[in-house]
Scaffold this motif. Structure first.
Motif, PDB file in Angstrom:
ATOM      1  N   THR A 214      33.209  47.464  27.258  1.00 16.90           N
ATOM      2  CA  THR A 214      33.135  47.926  28.709  1.00 16.90           C
ATOM      3  C   THR A 214      32.853  46.780  29.414  1.00 16.90           C
ATOM      4  O   THR A 214      33.286  46.005  30.304  1.00 16.90           O
ATOM      5  N   LEU A 215      31.494  46.267  29.481  1.00 19.81           N
ATOM      6  CA  LEU A 215      30.829  44.526  29.782  1.00 19.81           C
ATOM      7  C   LEU A 215      31.894  44.194  29.470  1.00 19.81           C
ATOM      8  O   LEU A 215      32.164  43.058  30.695  1.00 19.81           O
ATOM      9  N   ALA A 216      31.755  43.672  28.131  1.00  9.80           N
ATOM     10  CA  ALA A 216      32.653  42.073  28.120  1.00  9.80           C
ATOM     11  C   ALA A 216      33.433  42.561  29.232  1.00  9.80           C
ATOM     12  O   ALA A 216      34.368  41.853  29.369  1.00  9.80           O
ATOM     13  N   ILE A 217      35.068  43.300  28.815  1.00  7.08           N
ATOM     14  CA  ILE A 217      36.250  44.231  29.754  1.00  7.08           C
ATOM     15  C   ILE A 217      35.947  43.409  31.395  1.00  7.08           C
ATOM     16  O   ILE A 217      36.311  42.300  31.761  1.00  7.08           O
ATOM     17  N   ALA A 218      34.659  44.322  31.654  1.00 12.81           N
ATOM     18  CA  ALA A 218      34.256  43.645  32.832  1.00 12.81           C
ATOM     19  C   ALA A 218      34.097  42.529  33.436  1.00 12.81           C
ATOM     20  O   ALA A 218      34.325  41.515  34.700  1.00 12.81           O
ATOM     21  N   VAL A 219      33.450  41.774  32.556  1.00  6.33           N
ATOM     22  CA  VAL A 219      33.125  40.352  32.864  1.00  6.33           C
ATOM     23  C   VAL A 219      34.478  39.146  33.271  1.00  6.33           C
ATOM     24  O   VAL A 219      34.928  38.533  33.404  1.00  6.33           O
ATOM     25  N   ILE A 220      35.059  39.794  31.786  1.00  6.31           N
ATOM     26  CA  ILE A 220      36.422  39.285  31.560  1.00  6.31           C
ATOM     27  C   ILE A 220      37.460  39.328  32.645  1.00  6.31           C
ATOM     28  O   ILE A 220      38.491  37.819  32.935  1.00  6.31           O
ATOM     29  N   LEU A 221      37.357  40.408  32.855  1.00  9.81           N
ATOM     30  CA  LEU A 221      37.904  41.304  34.566  1.00  9.81           C
ATOM     31  C   LEU A 221      38.003  39.928  35.498  1.00  9.81           C
ATOM     32  O   LEU A 221      38.875  39.639  36.381  1.00  9.81           O
ATOM     33  N   TYR A 222      36.869  40.074  35.539  1.00 11.70           N
ATOM     34  CA  TYR A 222      35.896  39.222  37.132  1.00 11.70           C
ATOM     35  C   TYR A 222      36.342  37.465  36.775  1.00 11.70           C
ATOM     36  O   TYR A 222      36.514  36.579  37.777  1.00 11.70           O
ATOM     37  N   ALA A 223      36.282  37.412  35.571  1.00 10.30           N
ATOM     38  CA  ALA A 223      36.655  35.619  35.658  1.00 10.30           C
ATOM     39  C   ALA A 223      38.334  35.167  35.935  1.00 10.30           C
ATOM     40  O   ALA A 223      38.043  34.552  36.787  1.00 10.30           O
ATOM     41  N   VAL A 224      38.842  36.556  35.348  1.00  8.68           N
ATOM     42  CA  VAL A 224      39.823  36.036  35.716  1.00  8.68           C
ATOM     43  C   VAL A 224      40.972  36.399  37.115  1.00  8.68           C
ATOM     44  O   VAL A 224      41.550  35.051  37.365  1.00  8.68           O
ATOM     45  N   ALA A 225      39.771  36.917  37.674  1.00 11.27           N
ATOM     46  CA  ALA A 225      40.130  37.147  39.159  1.00 11.27           C
ATOM     47  C   ALA A 225      39.523  35.717  40.383  1.00 11.27           C
ATOM     48  O   ALA A 225      40.321  36.020  41.298  1.00 11.27           O
ATOM     49  N   ILE A 226      39.078  35.034  39.571  1.00 10.84           N
ATOM     50  CA  ILE A 226      38.378  33.916  40.073  1.00 10.84           C
ATOM     51  C   ILE A 226      39.632  32.938  40.516  1.00 10.84           C
ATOM     52  O   ILE A 226      39.300  32.401  42.005  1.00 10.84           O
ATOM     53  N   PRO A 227      40.693  32.705  39.801  1.00  7.82           N
ATOM     54  CA  PRO A 227      42.195  31.806  40.515  1.00  7.82           C
ATOM     55  C   PRO A 227      42.495  32.368  41.523  1.00  7.82           C
ATOM     56  O   PRO A 227      42.852  32.185  42.343  1.00  7.82           O
ATOM     57  N   PHE A 228      43.017  33.963  41.386  1.00 10.40           N
ATOM     58  CA  PHE A 228      43.460  34.919  42.098  1.00 10.40           C
ATOM     59  C   PHE A 228      42.422  34.608  44.002  1.00 10.40           C
ATOM     60  O   PHE A 228      43.141  34.669  44.860  1.00 10.40           O
ATOM     61  N   ALA A 229      41.178  34.598  44.093  1.00  3.38           N
ATOM     62  CA  ALA A 229      40.786  34.121  44.278  1.00  3.38           C
ATOM     63  C   ALA A 229      41.056  33.100  45.244  1.00  3.38           C
ATOM     64  O   ALA A 229      40.727  32.901  46.701  1.00  3.38           O
ATOM     65  N   VAL A 230      40.901  31.821  44.765  1.00  8.37           N
ATOM     66  CA  VAL A 230      41.007  31.444  45.647  1.00  8.37           C
ATOM     67  C   VAL A 230      42.627  31.011  45.603  1.00  8.37           C
ATOM     68  O   VAL A 230      42.452  30.606  46.835  1.00  8.37           O
ATOM     69  N   ARG A 231      43.315  31.362  45.495  1.00  2.00           N
ATOM     70  CA  ARG A 231      44.714  31.561  45.829  1.00  2.00           C
ATOM     71  C   ARG A 231      44.578  32.290  47.072  1.00  2.00           C
ATOM     72  O   ARG A 231      45.240  32.182  48.387  1.00  2.00           O
ATOM     73  N   SER A 232      44.102  33.194  47.603  1.00  3.15           N
ATOM     74  CA  SER A 232      44.094  34.356  48.448  1.00  3.15           C
ATOM     75  C   SER A 232      42.919  33.660  49.339  1.00  3.15           C
ATOM     76  O   SER A 232      43.672  33.709  51.073  1.00  3.15           O
ATOM     77  N   TYR A 233      41.758  32.611  49.473  1.00  3.00           N
ATOM     78  CA  TYR A 233      41.269  32.019  50.319  1.00  3.00           C
ATOM     79  C   TYR A 233      41.908  31.021  50.332  1.00  3.00           C
ATOM     80  O   TYR A 233      42.034  30.422  52.016  1.00  3.00           O
ATOM     81  N   ALA A 234      43.456  30.309  49.888  1.00  2.00           N
ATOM     82  CA  ALA A 234      44.383  29.165  50.476  1.00  2.00           C
ATOM     83  C   ALA A 234      44.996  29.741  51.760  1.00  2.00           C
ATOM     84  O   ALA A 234      45.140  29.491  52.025  1.00  2.00           O
ATOM     85  N   ARG A 235      45.263  31.436  51.385  1.00  2.00           N
ATOM     86  CA  ARG A 235      46.166  31.999  52.574  1.00  2.00           C
ATOM     87  C   ARG A 235      45.228  32.001  53.812  1.00  2.00           C
ATOM     88  O   ARG A 235      46.057  32.297  54.421  1.00  2.00           O
ATOM     89  N   VAL A 236      44.185  32.508  53.523  1.00  2.00           N
ATOM     90  CA  VAL A 236      43.399  32.708  54.830  1.00  2.00           C
ATOM     91  C   VAL A 236      43.468  31.215  55.368  1.00  2.00           C
ATOM     92  O   VAL A 236      43.408  31.318  56.846  1.00  2.00           O
ATOM     93  N   LYS A 237      42.641  30.304  54.903  1.00  2.00           N
ATOM     94  CA  LYS A 237      42.648  28.881  55.392  1.00  2.00           C
ATOM     95  C   LYS A 237      44.409  28.598  56.141  1.00  2.00           C
ATOM     96  O   LYS A 237      44.385  27.794  57.380  1.00  2.00           O
ATOM     97  N   ARG A 238      45.423  28.480  55.176  1.00  2.00           N
ATOM     98  CA  ARG A 238      46.380  28.213  56.364  1.00  2.00           C
ATOM     99  C   ARG A 238      46.704  29.418  57.316  1.00  2.00           C
ATOM    100  O   ARG A 238      47.639  29.010  58.491  1.00  2.00           O
TER     101      ARG A 238
END
Length: 247
Positions: A214-238
């Motif tokens: 469970t902990l491994a899945i949670a950490v992997i999901l967080y790592a995978v979410a980082i590119p989505f966070a970068v893209r979301s913030y890029a939309r906020v900047k625009r």
């Protein structure tokens, strides 16, 4: 009370090193996880009791450096990095130093009036507890695969040539300018609150029955979410740029 919680997190972080020296890897990682939970509570306790102070903020950062910078670095070195001649300790140091640099940057910006990432509900770089969890992901996967009785696959994650580049990558994420999700990034609509509570309950149950998977899945999901966070913030900047142009 908040400072006591912070000190307790520091003690758990250092206790992880003690277990690593004894080769008790489950307890070592578990101590860091508990330190992360306590680190998430101290700020909320301070706000609840209206006991926020500059002393508490400084103590929290010092605790984070040790619990999520120094301790994971030592654990990783004793677990796998020591088998890299000459450079294993350098890789371990990279994690500890980058964690310290990240927290120093955070402290230097506490009084800053304009923090673009924070104003949009994001963090700058991977926070220290998340960085520790990501750095320890090879150990967590090794423990999870051991529970699943998959020794051949388990052995891959204990290889120093896997652990070293991953540790350096996580160290870079902590000092990067990438936007990452924080708690304030998530604003659940009313209709999603009950399903979210159900999901949290199921995750809690899974942590009791299969903690490492469970902990491994949670950490992997967080790592995978980082590119989505970068893209979301890029939309906020625009959107902000468009609003400034319109005015």
């Amino acid at each position: 009370m908040p400072n006591a919680v912070t000190a307790l997190a520091l003690c758990f972080g250092l206790t992880g090193v003690r277990f690593a020296i004894a080769g008790e890897w489950e307890k070592a990682v578990g101590a860091i996880v508990i330190a992360g939970v306590l680190d998430g509570l101290d700020g909320r306790v301070a706000r609840l009791l209206k006991a926020e102070s500059r002393f508490g903020a400084e103590l929290d950062s010092l605790s984070d450096v040790i619990a999520f910078g120094v301790s994971p670095a030592v654990i990783l070195y004793l677990w796998a990095l020591q088998y890299i001649p000459k450079y294993g300790w350098v890789v371990a140091l990279a994690h500890a130093v980058c964690c310290a640099l990240r927290l120093a940057r955070f402290n230097s910006q506490i009084d800053s009036e304009w923090q673009p990432h924070k104003s949009a509900g994001f963090l700058t770089g991977a926070p220290a507890p998340a960085g520790a969890a990501m750095a320890l992901l090879p150990v967590i996967l090794w423990l999870a695969l051991g529970d699943a009785d998959l020794p051949r696959l388990q052995d891959i994650f204990a290889r120093s040539y896997v652990v070293a580049p991953w540790t350096l990558f996580v160290a870079f994420l902590m000092i990067s300018d990438f936007a990452t999700y924080g708690w304030s990034s998530f604003r659940l609509r009313r209709e999603f609150r009950l399903p979210a509570l159900l999901l949290i309950g199921l995750i809690g149950a899974a942590m009791l029955t299969a903690p490492w998977a469970t902990l491994a899945i949670a950490v992997i999901l967080y790592a995978v979410a980082i590119p989505f966070a970068v893209r979301s913030y890029a939309r906020v900047k625009r959107r902000r740029a468009a609003e400034r142009t319109a005015t």
